[in-house]
Design an enzyme around this catalytic site. Structure first.
Site, PDB file in Angstrom:
ATOM      1  N   GLU A   1      -7.041  -5.103  -6.027  1.00 16.49           N
ATOM      2  CA  GLU A   1      -8.200  -5.871  -6.466  1.00 16.49           C
ATOM      3  C   GLU A   1      -7.967  -6.431  -7.857  1.00 16.49           C
ATOM      4  O   GLU A   1      -7.965  -5.697  -8.856  1.00 16.49           O
ATOM      5  CB  GLU A   1      -9.478  -5.020  -6.466  1.00 16.49           C
ATOM      6  CG  GLU A   1     -10.698  -5.817  -6.905  1.00 16.49           C
ATOM      7  CD  GLU A   1     -11.984  -5.018  -6.874  1.00 16.49           C
ATOM      8  OE1 GLU A   1     -12.982  -5.490  -7.452  1.00 16.49           O
ATOM      9  OE2 GLU A   1     -11.985  -3.929  -6.278  1.00 16.49           O
TER      10      GLU A   1
ATOM     11  N   LYS B   1     -15.811  14.481   3.320  1.00 19.86           N
ATOM     12  CA  LYS B   1     -15.503  13.082   3.656  1.00 19.86           C
ATOM     13  C   LYS B   1     -16.656  12.354   4.346  1.00 19.86           C
ATOM     14  O   LYS B   1     -16.439  11.461   5.170  1.00 19.86           O
ATOM     15  CB  LYS B   1     -14.227  13.006   4.518  1.00 19.86           C
ATOM     16  CG  LYS B   1     -13.020  13.608   3.814  1.00 19.86           C
ATOM     17  CD  LYS B   1     -11.802  13.698   4.708  1.00 19.86           C
ATOM     18  CE  LYS B   1     -10.662  14.389   3.974  1.00 19.86           C
ATOM     19  NZ  LYS B   1      -9.480  14.603   4.800  1.00 19.86           N
TER      20      LYS B   1
ATOM     21  N   ASP C   1      -6.295  12.620  -1.734  1.00 19.57           N
ATOM     22  CA  ASP C   1      -6.701  12.232  -0.381  1.00 19.57           C
ATOM     23  C   ASP C   1      -7.661  11.045  -0.484  1.00 19.57           C
ATOM     24  O   ASP C   1      -8.794  11.209  -0.937  1.00 19.57           O
ATOM     25  CB  ASP C   1      -7.395  13.413   0.301  1.00 19.57           C
ATOM     26  CG  ASP C   1      -7.707  13.150   1.771  1.00 19.57           C
ATOM     27  OD1 ASP C   1      -7.747  11.971   2.166  1.00 19.57           O
ATOM     28  OD2 ASP C   1      -7.916  14.129   2.520  1.00 19.57           O
TER      29      ASP C   1
ATOM     30  N   HIS D   1     -13.201 -12.738 -11.935  1.00 16.60           N
ATOM     31  CA  HIS D   1     -12.571 -12.625 -10.625  1.00 16.60           C
ATOM     32  C   HIS D   1     -11.847 -13.914 -10.234  1.00 16.60           C
ATOM     33  O   HIS D   1     -10.802 -13.874  -9.592  1.00 16.60           O
ATOM     34  CB  HIS D   1     -13.604 -12.253  -9.564  1.00 16.60           C
ATOM     35  CG  HIS D   1     -13.800 -10.760  -9.443  1.00 16.60           C
ATOM     36  ND1 HIS D   1     -13.042  -9.991  -8.614  1.00 16.60           N
ATOM     37  CD2 HIS D   1     -14.652  -9.927 -10.075  1.00 16.60           C
ATOM     38  CE1 HIS D   1     -13.415  -8.733  -8.718  1.00 16.60           C
ATOM     39  NE2 HIS D   1     -14.389  -8.655  -9.604  1.00 16.60           N
TER      40      HIS D   1
END
Length: 438
Positions: free
Chosen positions: A129, A260, A336, A432
């Site tokens: 990004e 999760k 993770d 951006h």
């Protein structure tokens, strides 16, 4: 029975001898045996070790041949853009990934260093990004000019939540009392017999009819700790089975952990490391570095991160973009990635204090480790090394992972202050377009 055992042993011996002999075969012969299903896709590393690169190359070739034979030859050609050479696959085999066909290069940028509790730390971020690293870097600069970030770890504990089934409600309640109160010491002894570093802190129990859900919470040293917690819980279930023969184990993991997935329980009770960080940024730094002012940013924080997130029904999402920074650091340091779900839980607070900007981030569920899993891969280990937290801390177990968690929170604060300033000044789209597009 013994005849079946002997036949099974013979088959295993024959298979092992076949694999050892097959390692001397040519590539063409191995591919032919794979096509004939004599060699399975996942067996290549065992067959060809220590030449793991050859195993990866042959698997790629087999998959490409399969695609070509099934009417998709154009897809096979795309594997050329997925690298596999010059990588130490010995670290991966049996530990990190199966059916390997290559590795995914992700750009790594450095933000900071950021001053955290009086010491400088680099912030490695793996991301695709554009503007994310630059924005976090600007935030770190503003915090450094304010004297740095202060952090505390308020709680530490990984969880695992199984459930068991009893014949009646009364018997379910007996297990609840056994685990929570009357025999907690026995439960601790069983849990801690499986690990040097794991220490059971508590067990939260919920009874649903005849079903008993238990949330075990334990410290795990410098490991993220899911495997450690699982082994300890499994031992406790063995003890419970002996004490309550009528008990049936429903599942070792019953989502009461909870892992999760978005969860009010994790948000309120914490999971992993619970960290709070704060800083007071002088008005001139807010004006000159962030191009904004404290009053505008504090009001925007209420309107966006508090009211907006509440309208959306968010749990743990009272922030601007904590997940961006958490994900980038997780990928760079071998954590993770799926645990970004909970680890990015964050409450961002901003206040106007006579023109200075006070801000804090409260993150109750940062699930990180500095040993085990992806932290052992060379590139990821190198990023932990530049931070200064690689491996287990022998003198003070748990200190390395706590430092990493505190750095995650500090980096999130840098990302939050920079993005909120950009939104307040109307610079987000401009940044951006400049850094995120060609």
């Amino acid at each position: 029975f013994f005849s079946n055992m002997r036949c099974s042993s013979i088959r295993r011996f024959a298979a092992g001898r076949f694999l050892r002999a097959a390692s001397d075969l040519s590539d063409a012969a191995i591919l032919q045996d794979m096509a004939a299903k004599k060699i399975k896709l996942h067996q290549l590393e065992s067959l060809l070790k220590p030449d793991f690169e050859r195993a990866v190359r042959l698997r790629r070739e087999f998959v490409c041949n399969y695609m070509a034979q099934h009417g998709e030859p154009s897809k096979a050609g795309h594997f050329e853009n997925l690298p596999y050479q010059d990588y130490d696959w010995s670290n991966v085999f049996g530990a990190n990934c199966e059916n390997v066909v290559g590795y995914m290069p992700v750009p790594v940028g450095l933000a900071g260093p950021i001053v955290m509790d009086g010491k400088e730390y680099p912030i490695p971020m793996a991301t695709t990004e554009g503007a994310l690293v630059a924005s976090t870097h600007r935030g770190a600069r503003s915090l450094n000019e304010a004297g740095g970030v202060n952090t505390i770890v308020t709680d530490d504990g990984m969880t695992r939540g199984p459930f068991v089934v009893m014949p009646s409600l009364q018997e379910a309640n007996a297990i609840r009392r056994f685990v929570e109160t009357t025999n907690f010491d026995e439960v601790c002894e069983a849990f801690e017999s499986t690990t040097r570093y794991g220490k059971l802190k508590s067990v939260r129990v919920a009874v649903v009819g005849c079903k008993v859900y238990m949330r075990f919470k334990c410290t795990t040293g410098d490991a993220m700790g899911m495997n450690m917690a699982t082994k300890g819980v499994n031992k406790v279930l063995d003890v419970l089975s002996e004490r309550f023969p009528q008990m049936r184990i429903g599942s070792l993991s019953a989502n009461f952990c909870i892992d999760k997935k978005p969860s009010a329980m994790n948000w309120l009770e914490g999971r992993g490391k619970s960290v709070v960080a704060d800083a007071l940024v002088p008005r001139d730094v807010v004006r000159e570095v962030l191009k904004s002012d404290a009053a505008t940013m504090a009001q925007l924080n209420v309107d966006k991160n508090l009211i907006g997130s509440s309208l959306a029904g968010s749990v743990g999402g009272n922030n601007a973009h904590a997940a961006n920074i958490v994900a980038a650091i997780f990928i760079a340091t071998g954590q993770d990635p799926a645990q970004v779900v909970a680890s990015s839980n964050c409450l961002t607070n901003m206040e106007d204090r006579d023109g200075d900007l006070y801000l804090s981030v409260t993150m109750p569920t940062i699930e990180v480790g500095t040993i085990g899993g992806g932290t052992g891969l060379p590139a990821q280990r190198a990023m932990l090394q530049i931070i200064g937290v690689e491996g287990a801390n022998q003198e003070d177990p748990g200190q390395n992972s706590s430092t990493l968690a505190r750095l995650v929170a500090s980096a999130v604060m840098a990302g939050e202050i920079s993005l909120m300033a950009g939104l307040a000044a109307g610079h987000l789209t401009q940044a951006h377009m400049k850094l995120g597009r060609k």
